[in-house]
Design a protein around this motif. Structure first.
Motif, PDB file in Angstrom:
ATOM      1  N   GLU A  97       0.846  -1.194   0.000  1.00 29.59           N
ATOM      2  CA  GLU A  97       0.000   0.000   0.000  1.00 29.59           C
ATOM      3  C   GLU A  97       0.881   1.242   0.000  1.00 29.59           C
ATOM      4  N   ALA A 119      -0.807  13.606  -1.150  1.00 30.01           N
ATOM      5  CA  ALA A 119      -1.515  13.730  -2.425  1.00 30.01           C
ATOM      6  C   ALA A 119      -0.620  14.324  -3.506  1.00 30.01           C
ATOM      7  N   SER A 164      -4.755  -0.821  -5.739  1.00 27.80           N
ATOM      8  CA  SER A 164      -4.627   0.529  -5.194  1.00 27.80           C
ATOM      9  C   SER A 164      -3.349   1.206  -5.677  1.00 27.80           C
ATOM     10  N   SER A 170      -3.851   2.273  -9.380  1.00 31.81           N
ATOM     11  CA  SER A 170      -4.730   3.439  -9.533  1.00 31.81           C
ATOM     12  C   SER A 170      -4.054   4.711  -9.025  1.00 31.81           C
ATOM     13  N   ARG A 171      -3.106   4.578  -8.105  1.00 34.13           N
ATOM     14  CA  ARG A 171      -2.407   5.754  -7.564  1.00 34.13           C
ATOM     15  C   ARG A 171      -1.243   6.194  -8.444  1.00 34.13           C
ATOM     16  N   ASN A 231       1.282   7.699 -10.944  1.00 36.32           N
ATOM     17  CA  ASN A 231       1.365   8.808 -11.891  1.00 36.32           C
ATOM     18  C   ASN A 231       2.060   8.396 -13.175  1.00 36.32           C
TER      19      ASN A 231
END
Length: 222
Positions: free
Chosen positions: A124, A129, A150, A153-154, A156
């Motif tokens: 994780e 942010a 997760s 999807s996070r 960049n």
């Protein structure tokens, strides 16, 4: 909170979207993923016998498994003491996402630095942010860890090492599984081998992906 640091140095980022960016690298100790072609195997194990003082760790002249504990404030103080000019922080390993990186990233971001994490996507991602997350998905490695939804999807950016067509097929399957569509994808030839490089170039052109060639290794810097 303390972080187990194996290396801390200033250089040029040689990979992915930030290629060419002056950067301060913070390399954490510890990684159970087990990539056979890993070029930082000295960071895998966390042994208490390898714990040393910050002074000894910073004085290392070669790659070793020695590590030292630093708080985020300690790291910031060291960066200032060394008069590093770079304003971009790269947190790598090892596998940095084995720990919560939020306090470390916040410490630097509050002073105007940009931050980046390089992770395998198997833990994780605990960070701010603002932090730029580079997921280099380590698929079917001997550690047996799955790539987390997760993490995908996070991300960049996705930066994937390739040597064979199977590596490309594995990446395509992973992207399809997690419905990754708009995230930049970089292919990175393993060990700068000619065949891997040719495969990466052809695949990037065919899929409108990007090439990452580990510039720092070609020009001989850390």
């Amino acid at each position: 909170m303390n972080y187990k640091i194996n290396e801390l140095f200033e250089t040029i980022q040689g990979e992915g979207s930030f290629t060419g960016q002056p950067s301060i690298f913070i390399r954490l100790q510890g990684c159970p993923v087990g990539c056979s072609w890993c070029d930082t195997k000295h960071t895998w194990d966390i042994e208490l016998t390898d714990q040393v003082s910050p002074e000894i760790m910073l004085a290392k002249k070669a790659e070793t498994a020695q590590w030292a504990n630093f708080s985020a404030e300690d790291i910031l103080a060291l960066v200032k003491e060394k008069h590093f000019n770079a304003k971009h922080i790269v947190i790598t390993g090892g596998e940095p996402c084995m720990v919560d990186l939020t306090p470390l990233c916040e410490t630097f971001e509050n002073l105007g630095y940009s931050t980046q994490i390089e992770t395998s996507g198997t833990f994780e991602i605990l960070t701010t942010a603002k932090c730029w997350v580079t997921v280099s998905p380590k698929i079917k490695m001997r550690g047996g860890y799955d790539i987390l939804a997760s993490a995908m999807s996070r991300a960049n950016e996705i930066k994937h090492p390739v040597a064979t067509e199977q590596n490309v097929d594995d990446l395509k399957a992973l992207l399809a599984m997690h419905q990754v569509e708009n995230t930049p994808v970089y292919l990175q030839p393993i060990s700068q081998k000619k065949r891997a490089t040719e495969l990466a170039i052809a695949t990037c052109i065919a899929n409108n992906w990007r090439l990452s060639v580990q510039v720092h290794k070609y020009i001989g810097i850390e």
